[in-house]
Write an enzyme that holds these catalytic residues in place. Structure first.
Site, short mmCIF file in Angstrom:
data_model
loop_
_atom_site.label_atom_id
_atom_site.label_comp_id
_atom_site.label_asym_id
_atom_site.label_seq_id
_atom_site.Cartn_x
_atom_site.Cartn_y
_atom_site.Cartn_z
N HIS A 1 0.85 -1.19 0.00
CA HIS A 1 0.00 0.00 0.00
C HIS A 1 0.89 1.24 0.00
O HIS A 1 1.75 1.39 0.87
CB HIS A 1 -0.92 0.01 1.23
CG HIS A 1 -1.81 1.22 1.31
ND1 HIS A 1 -2.14 1.82 2.50
CD2 HIS A 1 -2.45 1.92 0.34
CE1 HIS A 1 -2.94 2.86 2.27
NE2 HIS A 1 -3.14 2.94 0.96
N SER A 2 0.70 2.09 -0.98
CA SER A 2 1.31 3.41 -0.99
C SER A 2 2.83 3.32 -0.95
O SER A 2 3.46 2.80 -1.86
CB SER A 2 0.74 4.23 0.16
OG SER A 2 1.08 5.59 0.05
N ALA A 3 3.46 3.80 0.13
CA ALA A 3 4.92 3.89 0.19
C ALA A 3 5.60 2.53 0.21
O ALA A 3 6.81 2.45 -0.06
CB ALA A 3 5.35 4.70 1.41
N HIS B 1 -7.39 7.35 -1.08
CA HIS B 1 -6.13 6.62 -0.96
C HIS B 1 -6.17 5.58 0.16
O HIS B 1 -5.41 4.62 0.14
CB HIS B 1 -5.01 7.63 -0.72
CG HIS B 1 -3.63 7.06 -0.83
ND1 HIS B 1 -3.18 6.40 -1.96
CD2 HIS B 1 -2.58 7.06 0.05
CE1 HIS B 1 -1.93 6.01 -1.77
NE2 HIS B 1 -1.54 6.40 -0.56
#
Length: 332
Positions: A187-189, A309
Protein backbone atom coordinates in the site's frame (compact mmCIF):
# COMPACT_ATOMS: atom_id res chain seq x y z
CA UNK A 1 -24.23 12.41 38.30
CA UNK A 2 -23.77 11.04 34.78
CA UNK A 3 -22.41 7.52 34.67
CA UNK A 4 -19.19 7.13 32.68
CA UNK A 5 -19.56 4.93 29.59
CA UNK A 6 -16.66 2.51 29.40
CA UNK A 7 -15.05 1.62 26.06
CA UNK A 8 -15.44 -2.15 25.63
CA UNK A 9 -15.35 -3.03 21.91
CA UNK A 10 -14.90 -6.73 22.68
CA UNK A 11 -18.50 -6.93 23.86
CA UNK A 12 -19.80 -6.35 20.33
CA UNK A 13 -17.04 -7.76 18.13
CA UNK A 14 -17.71 -10.97 16.23
CA UNK A 15 -15.92 -14.10 17.33
CA UNK A 16 -12.97 -14.96 15.10
CA UNK A 17 -11.64 -18.50 14.94
CA UNK A 18 -8.00 -18.12 13.94
CA UNK A 19 -4.48 -19.09 14.85
CA UNK A 20 -2.27 -16.16 15.75
CA UNK A 21 1.34 -15.42 16.67
CA UNK A 22 4.33 -13.20 15.99
CA UNK A 23 8.05 -13.35 15.44
CA UNK A 24 10.96 -11.11 14.43
CA UNK A 25 13.21 -10.89 11.40
CA UNK A 26 16.41 -9.63 13.05
CA UNK A 27 18.52 -6.83 11.65
CA UNK A 28 22.26 -7.00 11.21
CA UNK A 29 24.66 -6.38 14.05
CA UNK A 30 26.65 -3.16 13.87
CA UNK A 31 29.49 -1.98 16.10
CA UNK A 32 29.62 1.56 17.43
CA UNK A 33 31.88 2.94 20.18
CA UNK A 34 32.89 -0.51 21.32
CA UNK A 35 29.31 -1.77 21.68
CA UNK A 36 27.16 -3.97 19.46
CA UNK A 37 23.70 -2.94 18.27
CA UNK A 38 21.04 -4.34 15.97
CA UNK A 39 19.89 -2.22 13.04
CA UNK A 40 16.43 -2.33 11.56
CA UNK A 41 14.70 -5.50 12.84
CA UNK A 42 11.24 -6.26 11.45
CA UNK A 43 8.19 -7.28 13.49
CA UNK A 44 5.92 -9.90 11.91
CA UNK A 45 2.44 -10.78 13.18
CA UNK A 46 0.60 -13.69 11.60
CA UNK A 47 -2.94 -15.02 11.53
CA UNK A 48 -4.36 -18.13 9.89
CA UNK A 49 -7.65 -20.03 9.78
CA UNK A 50 -7.95 -23.43 11.42
CA UNK A 51 -7.59 -24.95 7.96
CA UNK A 52 -5.43 -23.06 5.46
CA UNK A 53 -6.99 -23.76 2.06
CA UNK A 54 -4.96 -21.37 -0.12
CA UNK A 55 -1.54 -22.51 -1.34
CA UNK A 56 0.39 -19.30 -0.63
CA UNK A 57 0.35 -16.96 2.37
CA UNK A 58 -0.29 -13.24 1.96
CA UNK A 59 2.22 -10.69 3.27
CA UNK A 60 0.54 -7.33 3.98
CA UNK A 61 2.87 -4.31 3.83
CA UNK A 62 1.74 -0.95 5.20
CA UNK A 63 2.14 2.56 3.81
CA UNK A 64 4.46 5.41 4.67
CA UNK A 65 4.84 6.48 8.28
CA UNK A 66 2.13 4.08 9.44
CA UNK A 67 2.33 0.50 10.68
CA UNK A 68 0.81 -2.92 10.13
CA UNK A 69 -2.30 -2.06 12.13
CA UNK A 70 -3.80 -0.46 9.01
CA UNK A 71 -4.63 -3.99 7.82
CA UNK A 72 -6.44 -4.97 11.04
CA UNK A 73 -9.60 -3.26 12.27
CA UNK A 74 -10.82 -0.24 10.32
CA UNK A 75 -11.17 3.22 11.93
CA UNK A 76 -14.91 2.59 12.31
CA UNK A 77 -14.35 -0.77 14.02
CA UNK A 78 -14.97 -3.33 11.26
CA UNK A 79 -12.62 -6.22 10.43
CA UNK A 80 -9.96 -5.15 7.93
CA UNK A 81 -8.34 -6.89 5.01
CA UNK A 82 -6.13 -9.10 7.21
CA UNK A 83 -9.19 -10.79 8.71
CA UNK A 84 -10.95 -11.00 5.35
CA UNK A 85 -7.99 -12.81 3.79
CA UNK A 86 -8.00 -15.24 6.72
CA UNK A 87 -11.71 -15.87 6.18
CA UNK A 88 -10.92 -16.79 2.56
CA UNK A 89 -8.47 -19.45 3.68
CA UNK A 90 -5.17 -17.59 3.51
CA UNK A 91 -2.44 -17.51 6.10
CA UNK A 92 -1.67 -13.80 6.58
CA UNK A 93 1.51 -12.11 7.75
CA UNK A 94 1.40 -8.42 8.67
CA UNK A 95 4.71 -6.61 9.02
CA UNK A 96 5.85 -3.39 10.64
CA UNK A 97 8.48 -2.16 8.21
CA UNK A 98 11.90 -1.45 9.80
CA UNK A 99 11.74 1.79 11.76
CA UNK A 100 7.92 1.77 11.89
CA UNK A 101 5.41 0.64 14.53
CA UNK A 102 6.86 -2.12 16.69
CA UNK A 103 10.05 -2.28 14.61
CA UNK A 104 12.35 0.04 16.60
CA UNK A 105 13.89 3.23 15.24
CA UNK A 106 17.02 4.90 16.54
CA UNK A 107 18.92 7.59 14.68
CA UNK A 108 22.30 6.06 15.59
CA UNK A 109 21.43 2.84 13.76
CA UNK A 110 18.95 3.93 11.06
CA UNK A 111 20.11 7.47 10.41
CA UNK A 112 18.21 10.74 10.59
CA UNK A 113 14.43 10.77 10.87
CA UNK A 114 12.23 12.43 8.30
CA UNK A 115 9.67 15.03 9.38
CA UNK A 116 6.81 14.16 11.78
CA UNK A 117 3.42 13.33 10.31
CA UNK A 118 0.98 16.24 10.61
CA UNK A 119 -2.79 16.32 10.85
CA UNK A 120 -2.83 18.49 7.74
CA UNK A 121 -0.71 15.96 5.90
CA UNK A 122 -3.11 13.20 6.84
CA UNK A 123 -6.08 15.16 5.58
CA UNK A 124 -4.29 16.03 2.34
CA UNK A 125 -3.46 12.38 1.65
CA UNK A 126 -6.61 10.63 2.79
CA UNK A 127 -9.60 12.93 2.59
CA UNK A 128 -9.08 16.24 0.82
CA UNK A 129 -12.53 17.78 0.91
CA UNK A 130 -12.20 19.22 -2.60
CA UNK A 131 -13.39 16.01 -4.28
CA UNK A 132 -17.11 15.42 -3.87
CA UNK A 133 -16.74 11.88 -5.24
CA UNK A 134 -15.00 10.81 -2.03
CA UNK A 135 -17.88 9.41 0.03
CA UNK A 136 -16.37 6.40 1.81
CA UNK A 137 -14.11 7.90 4.50
CA UNK A 138 -15.00 6.03 7.72
CA UNK A 139 -15.46 9.00 10.05
CA UNK A 140 -16.45 12.64 9.81
CA UNK A 141 -13.51 14.98 9.16
CA UNK A 142 -15.06 17.17 11.86
CA UNK A 143 -14.75 14.43 14.51
CA UNK A 144 -11.65 15.47 16.52
CA UNK A 145 -11.51 12.30 18.64
CA UNK A 146 -11.58 10.02 15.61
CA UNK A 147 -8.94 12.14 13.91
CA UNK A 148 -6.72 12.01 16.99
CA UNK A 149 -6.92 8.22 17.04
CA UNK A 150 -6.21 7.95 13.32
CA UNK A 151 -3.11 10.17 13.44
CA UNK A 152 -1.83 8.46 16.61
CA UNK A 153 -0.47 5.51 14.62
CA UNK A 154 1.78 7.63 12.41
CA UNK A 155 5.45 8.36 12.90
CA UNK A 156 8.40 9.57 10.85
CA UNK A 157 10.05 7.66 8.05
CA UNK A 158 13.81 7.32 7.84
CA UNK A 159 15.09 10.37 5.99
CA UNK A 160 17.13 8.18 3.62
CA UNK A 161 14.40 6.69 1.38
CA UNK A 162 16.80 4.41 -0.48
CA UNK A 163 18.07 2.94 2.80
CA UNK A 164 14.51 2.50 4.08
CA UNK A 165 13.46 0.60 0.94
CA UNK A 166 16.63 -1.48 1.03
CA UNK A 167 15.99 -2.53 4.63
CA UNK A 168 12.34 -3.31 3.84
CA UNK A 169 13.27 -5.49 0.87
CA UNK A 170 16.15 -7.23 2.62
CA UNK A 171 14.02 -8.11 5.65
CA UNK A 172 11.04 -9.37 3.64
CA UNK A 173 13.41 -11.40 1.46
CA UNK A 174 14.60 -13.16 4.64
CA UNK A 175 10.96 -13.58 5.68
CA UNK A 176 10.24 -15.35 2.38
CA UNK A 177 13.30 -17.55 2.88
CA UNK A 178 11.71 -18.60 6.15
CA UNK A 179 8.06 -19.09 5.12
CA UNK A 180 8.41 -19.99 1.43
CA UNK A 181 6.61 -18.55 -1.62
CA UNK A 182 4.01 -15.87 -0.87
CA UNK A 183 1.79 -13.15 -2.29
CA UNK A 184 2.77 -9.54 -1.53
CA UNK A 185 0.09 -6.90 -0.94
CA UNK A 186 1.55 -3.40 -0.68
CA UNK A 187 0.00 0.00 0.00
CA UNK A 188 1.31 3.41 -0.99
CA UNK A 189 4.92 3.89 0.19
CA UNK A 190 5.52 0.13 0.43
CA UNK A 191 4.68 -0.23 -3.27
CA UNK A 192 8.33 0.11 -4.38
CA UNK A 193 9.26 -2.55 -1.83
CA UNK A 194 7.22 -5.08 -3.79
CA UNK A 195 9.33 -4.59 -6.92
CA UNK A 196 12.55 -4.74 -4.88
CA UNK A 197 11.54 -7.92 -3.04
CA UNK A 198 10.63 -9.67 -6.30
CA UNK A 199 13.99 -8.53 -7.66
CA UNK A 200 15.71 -10.25 -4.73
CA UNK A 201 13.55 -13.39 -4.55
CA UNK A 202 11.78 -13.85 -7.92
CA UNK A 203 11.10 -17.53 -7.24
CA UNK A 204 9.48 -16.74 -3.88
CA UNK A 205 7.05 -13.99 -4.96
CA UNK A 206 3.98 -15.53 -6.60
CA UNK A 207 2.04 -12.28 -7.18
CA UNK A 208 2.05 -8.62 -6.19
CA UNK A 209 -1.07 -6.59 -5.46
CA UNK A 210 -0.02 -2.94 -5.22
CA UNK A 211 -2.64 -0.60 -3.75
CA UNK A 212 -1.87 2.84 -5.22
CA UNK A 213 1.91 2.35 -5.10
CA UNK A 214 4.12 5.37 -4.51
CA UNK A 215 5.11 7.09 -7.74
CA UNK A 216 5.13 8.07 -10.54
CA UNK A 217 8.56 7.03 -11.81
CA UNK A 218 11.38 9.44 -10.93
CA UNK A 219 9.08 11.56 -8.74
CA UNK A 220 10.28 13.63 -5.82
CA UNK A 221 7.80 12.61 -3.09
CA UNK A 222 7.21 15.52 -0.65
CA UNK A 223 8.67 14.89 2.82
CA UNK A 224 9.77 11.39 1.72
CA UNK A 225 12.39 11.39 -1.03
CA UNK A 226 13.32 10.81 -4.66
CA UNK A 227 12.37 7.77 -6.72
CA UNK A 228 15.81 7.90 -8.29
CA UNK A 229 15.71 4.49 -10.00
CA UNK A 230 12.32 5.09 -11.62
CA UNK A 231 9.88 2.92 -9.68
CA UNK A 232 12.16 2.73 -6.62
CA UNK A 233 14.59 4.85 -4.66
CA UNK A 234 16.94 1.88 -4.22
CA UNK A 235 18.78 0.11 -7.05
CA UNK A 236 17.20 -2.72 -9.04
CA UNK A 237 18.87 -5.36 -11.23
CA UNK A 238 18.27 -4.22 -14.78
CA UNK A 239 19.40 -6.03 -17.90
CA UNK A 240 21.73 -4.77 -19.21
CA UNK A 241 22.99 -3.62 -15.80
CA UNK A 242 22.37 0.05 -15.07
CA UNK A 243 25.42 1.52 -13.40
CA UNK A 244 23.58 4.52 -11.97
CA UNK A 245 20.15 6.04 -11.39
CA UNK A 246 20.99 8.60 -14.06
CA UNK A 247 21.48 5.80 -16.58
CA UNK A 248 17.99 4.51 -15.82
CA UNK A 249 16.49 7.97 -16.23
CA UNK A 250 18.27 8.52 -19.54
CA UNK A 251 17.44 5.08 -21.00
CA UNK A 252 14.89 4.71 -23.76
CA UNK A 253 11.69 2.86 -22.71
CA UNK A 254 12.14 -0.84 -23.28
CA UNK A 255 15.93 -0.71 -23.47
CA UNK A 256 16.32 -1.80 -19.85
CA UNK A 257 14.60 -4.99 -18.71
CA UNK A 258 13.74 -6.35 -15.28
CA UNK A 259 14.14 -10.13 -15.72
CA UNK A 260 13.04 -10.88 -12.16
CA UNK A 261 9.57 -9.43 -12.86
CA UNK A 262 9.00 -11.19 -16.18
CA UNK A 263 5.92 -13.39 -15.97
CA UNK A 264 5.07 -12.27 -12.44
CA UNK A 265 1.36 -11.48 -11.95
CA UNK A 266 1.10 -7.83 -10.87
CA UNK A 267 -2.13 -5.96 -10.10
CA UNK A 268 -2.11 -2.22 -9.43
CA UNK A 269 -5.32 -1.01 -7.75
CA UNK A 270 -6.53 2.60 -7.89
CA UNK A 271 -9.50 4.41 -6.36
CA UNK A 272 -12.07 6.73 -7.93
CA UNK A 273 -11.50 9.81 -5.77
CA UNK A 274 -7.81 9.51 -4.90
CA UNK A 275 -5.36 12.10 -6.18
CA UNK A 276 -2.66 9.43 -5.88
CA UNK A 277 -4.31 7.21 -8.48
CA UNK A 278 -2.72 9.26 -11.27
CA UNK A 279 0.72 7.91 -10.33
CA UNK A 280 -0.21 4.31 -11.12
CA UNK A 281 -0.61 4.25 -14.93
CA UNK A 282 2.94 5.62 -15.47
CA UNK A 283 4.22 3.06 -12.96
CA UNK A 284 2.48 0.25 -14.85
CA UNK A 285 3.91 1.57 -18.12
CA UNK A 286 7.44 1.60 -16.69
CA UNK A 287 7.05 -1.97 -15.42
CA UNK A 288 5.62 -3.27 -18.67
CA UNK A 289 8.27 -1.55 -20.79
CA UNK A 290 10.81 -3.43 -18.65
CA UNK A 291 9.15 -6.77 -19.42
CA UNK A 292 6.65 -7.12 -16.59
CA UNK A 293 2.91 -7.79 -17.00
CA UNK A 294 1.28 -5.25 -14.73
CA UNK A 295 -2.50 -4.85 -14.89
CA UNK A 296 -4.42 -1.79 -13.74
CA UNK A 297 -7.63 -2.24 -11.77
CA UNK A 298 -9.58 0.99 -11.26
CA UNK A 299 -12.19 0.28 -8.61
CA UNK A 300 -14.83 2.51 -10.21
CA UNK A 301 -14.62 0.34 -13.34
CA UNK A 302 -15.69 -2.59 -11.14
CA UNK A 303 -18.60 -0.73 -9.56
CA UNK A 304 -16.75 0.24 -6.38
CA UNK A 305 -17.19 3.98 -5.96
CA UNK A 306 -16.29 6.80 -3.61
CA UNK A 307 -12.86 5.71 -2.43
CA UNK A 308 -9.70 7.64 -1.68
CA UNK A 309 -6.13 6.62 -0.96
CA UNK A 310 -7.18 4.80 2.23
CA UNK A 311 -9.45 2.41 0.33
CA UNK A 312 -8.23 -0.59 2.33
CA UNK A 313 -10.04 0.65 5.46
CA UNK A 314 -12.81 2.89 4.16
CA UNK A 315 -16.51 2.18 4.66
CA UNK A 316 -16.72 -0.14 1.64
CA UNK A 317 -13.37 -1.86 2.22
CA UNK A 318 -14.98 -5.29 1.84
CA UNK A 319 -16.32 -4.35 -1.59
CA UNK A 320 -12.91 -2.94 -2.57
CA UNK A 321 -11.28 -6.26 -1.69
CA UNK A 322 -13.60 -8.43 -3.80
CA UNK A 323 -12.03 -7.72 -7.22
CA UNK A 324 -8.59 -8.29 -5.68
CA UNK A 325 -9.67 -11.70 -4.38
CA UNK A 326 -11.13 -12.54 -7.78
CA UNK A 327 -7.92 -11.53 -9.54
CA UNK A 328 -5.83 -13.66 -7.18
CA UNK A 329 -8.12 -16.62 -7.76
CA UNK A 330 -7.66 -16.27 -11.51
CA UNK A 331 -3.97 -15.35 -11.59
CA UNK A 332 -2.21 -17.40 -8.91
Amino acid sequence: MQKHQHYAPWTEAVTRTIRRGHFWIPGERIAQNGLTYQRGPMYVEWEAPEVVSMPYPVVLMHGGGFQGTEWFDTPDGRPGWAQRFVEKGYAVLVIDRPGHGRSPFHVETLGEMGPPFSYEGGQHIYFPQSDERHTQWPFSPDDPDAMDEFIAGYGPLPKDLALSQTLDADRVAVLLDRIGPAILVTHSASGPDGWLIADRRPEQVKAIVAIEPMGPPFAEIPNIGLMAWGITAAPMRFDPPAVSAEAVRDAQPGSLRLPSLTGLPILIVTAEASAFAAASPPTASFLNAAGASAELLHLADRGVYGNGHGLIYEKNSDEALLPVLQWLQNSV
